[in-house]
Design an enzyme around this catalytic site. Structure first.
Site, mmCIF file in Angstrom:
data_model
loop_
_atom_site.group_PDB
_atom_site.id
_atom_site.type_symbol
_atom_site.label_atom_id
_atom_site.label_comp_id
_atom_site.label_asym_id
_atom_site.label_seq_id
_atom_site.Cartn_x
_atom_site.Cartn_y
_atom_site.Cartn_z
ATOM 1 N N CYS A 49 -35.397 24.111 -61.823
ATOM 2 C CA CYS A 49 -36.793 24.519 -61.957
ATOM 3 C C CYS A 49 -36.907 25.995 -61.566
ATOM 4 C CB CYS A 49 -37.654 23.646 -61.058
ATOM 5 S SG CYS A 49 -39.280 24.331 -60.688
ATOM 6 N N HIS A 56 -39.000 26.742 -58.122
ATOM 7 C CA HIS A 56 -38.533 26.404 -56.771
ATOM 8 C C HIS A 56 -37.009 26.462 -56.626
ATOM 9 C CE1 HIS A 56 -42.413 24.233 -57.369
ATOM 10 N NE2 HIS A 56 -42.657 24.716 -56.158
ATOM 11 N N GLN A 95 -38.757 22.734 -68.105
ATOM 12 C CA GLN A 95 -38.215 21.735 -69.029
ATOM 13 C C GLN A 95 -38.738 21.978 -70.440
ATOM 14 O OE1 GLN A 95 -38.316 17.648 -67.637
ATOM 15 N NE2 GLN A 95 -38.508 16.872 -69.720
ATOM 16 N N HIS A 97 -37.793 15.631 -61.657
ATOM 17 C CA HIS A 97 -37.817 16.946 -61.015
ATOM 18 C C HIS A 97 -37.866 16.777 -59.503
ATOM 19 C CE1 HIS A 97 -38.741 19.574 -64.624
ATOM 20 N NE2 HIS A 97 -38.777 18.348 -65.115
#
Length: 201
Positions: free
Chosen positions: A90, A93, A131, A159
Site C-alpha cells: 500500500c 502506509h 490496488q 490489506h
C-alpha cells in the site's frame, strides 16, 4: 536471436533510480531508533539491514521475457488464468496487501505463454501503489503488448493497513477489476469473464 524473435519476446524491464542501500540502512537505523527501539540488543542489531533487504525486494520489479506465439488455430474463446498470487505494498502506509489475481483475454493474432501471466502480475506488483492502479496497469500492459480483442483483470486482496491498524477490519477483502475491449463492451463476454472469476471467491 533474430529480429523476429526479439519482437515477439520483448524484455520487460522497469527503469528507475538506483537503490542506495547505505543511505537506506542509515535511514532505517534512524527510524527504528526514533520509534524507541534499542538496536544494541542482539535480536534487533541486524534489523535495519533486514528491513532494507525486504523493502528492496518488495519494490524491485523482476525482468522477464514476454513470450508470445502466433495464434495459428485462430482460437477465439476466453483464456483465463486464475489465482495468481499477488503481494504488493500500500503506497499510503507501506504495509502489504496480499491476494490473488484472475487475468484473462480474448486472443487476437498472438497468444501469450501461460507462465507470463504470473510474471506480468509479479512485475507490476513490486512497487508501492493502490490496488486499483495495479489492476489497471496489468490490463493496460497486456493490451499494449498483445493487441487482443479483450482483456480482463480482477484482483481480490486483503490489506494489512485495514486489518492491522486503523479500522482493524480483519478478514475484509477488496475487489478491483479492469476490463478492456470486448470484455468491457460486449455484455455476454463481460458476464462470462466476471462469472468465472466470481466462482473463485
Amino acid at each position: 536471436m533474430t529480429i523476429l524473435e526479439e519482437k515477439w519476446r520483448p524484455r520487460i524491464v522497469t527503469e528507475g533510480p538506483a537503490v542506495d542501500r547505505a543511505a537506506a540502512h542509515g535511514a532505517a537505523v534512524d527510524l527504528l531508533t526514533a520509534l524507541g527501539l534499542d538496536l544494541t540488543v542482539e535480536h534487533l542489531a541486524d534489523t535495519p539491514r533486514r528491513m532494507v533487504d525486504a523493502l528492496v525486494e518488495l519494490t524491485s520489479p523482476p525482468e522477464f521475457e514476454l513470450t508470445t506465439f502466433p495464434n495459428d488455430d485462430e482460437y477465439d474463446e476466453l483464456v483465463l488464468v486464475e489465482d495468481i498470487p499477488v503481494q504488493s505494498l500500500c503506497e499510503h502506509h507501506l504495509l502489504p496487501f496480499v491476494g490473488v489475481a484472475h487475468v484473462g483475454y480474448l486472443p487476437g493474432a498472438r497468444i501469450l505463454g501461460l507462465s507470463k501471466f504470473a510474471r506480468m502480475v509479479d512485475h507490476h506488483a513490486r512497487r508501492p501503489q493502490t490496488q486499483e492502479r495495479l489492476t489497471k496497469r496489468i490490463a493496460d500492459h497486456l493490451r499494449r503488448e498483445l493487441d487482443p480483442r479483450g482483456v480482463g483483470v480482477v484482483i481480490d486482496a486483503q490489506h494489512t493497513c485495514m486489518s492491522l491498524r486503523g479500522a482493524r477490519a480483519t478478514g475484509s477483502r477488496t475487489l478491483t477489476s479492469a476490463l478492456f475491449g470486448q470484455l468491457r463492451d460486449d455484455a455476454r463476454s463481460r458476464a462470462e469473464f466476471l462469472d468465472l472469476t466470481r466462482g473463485r471467491r
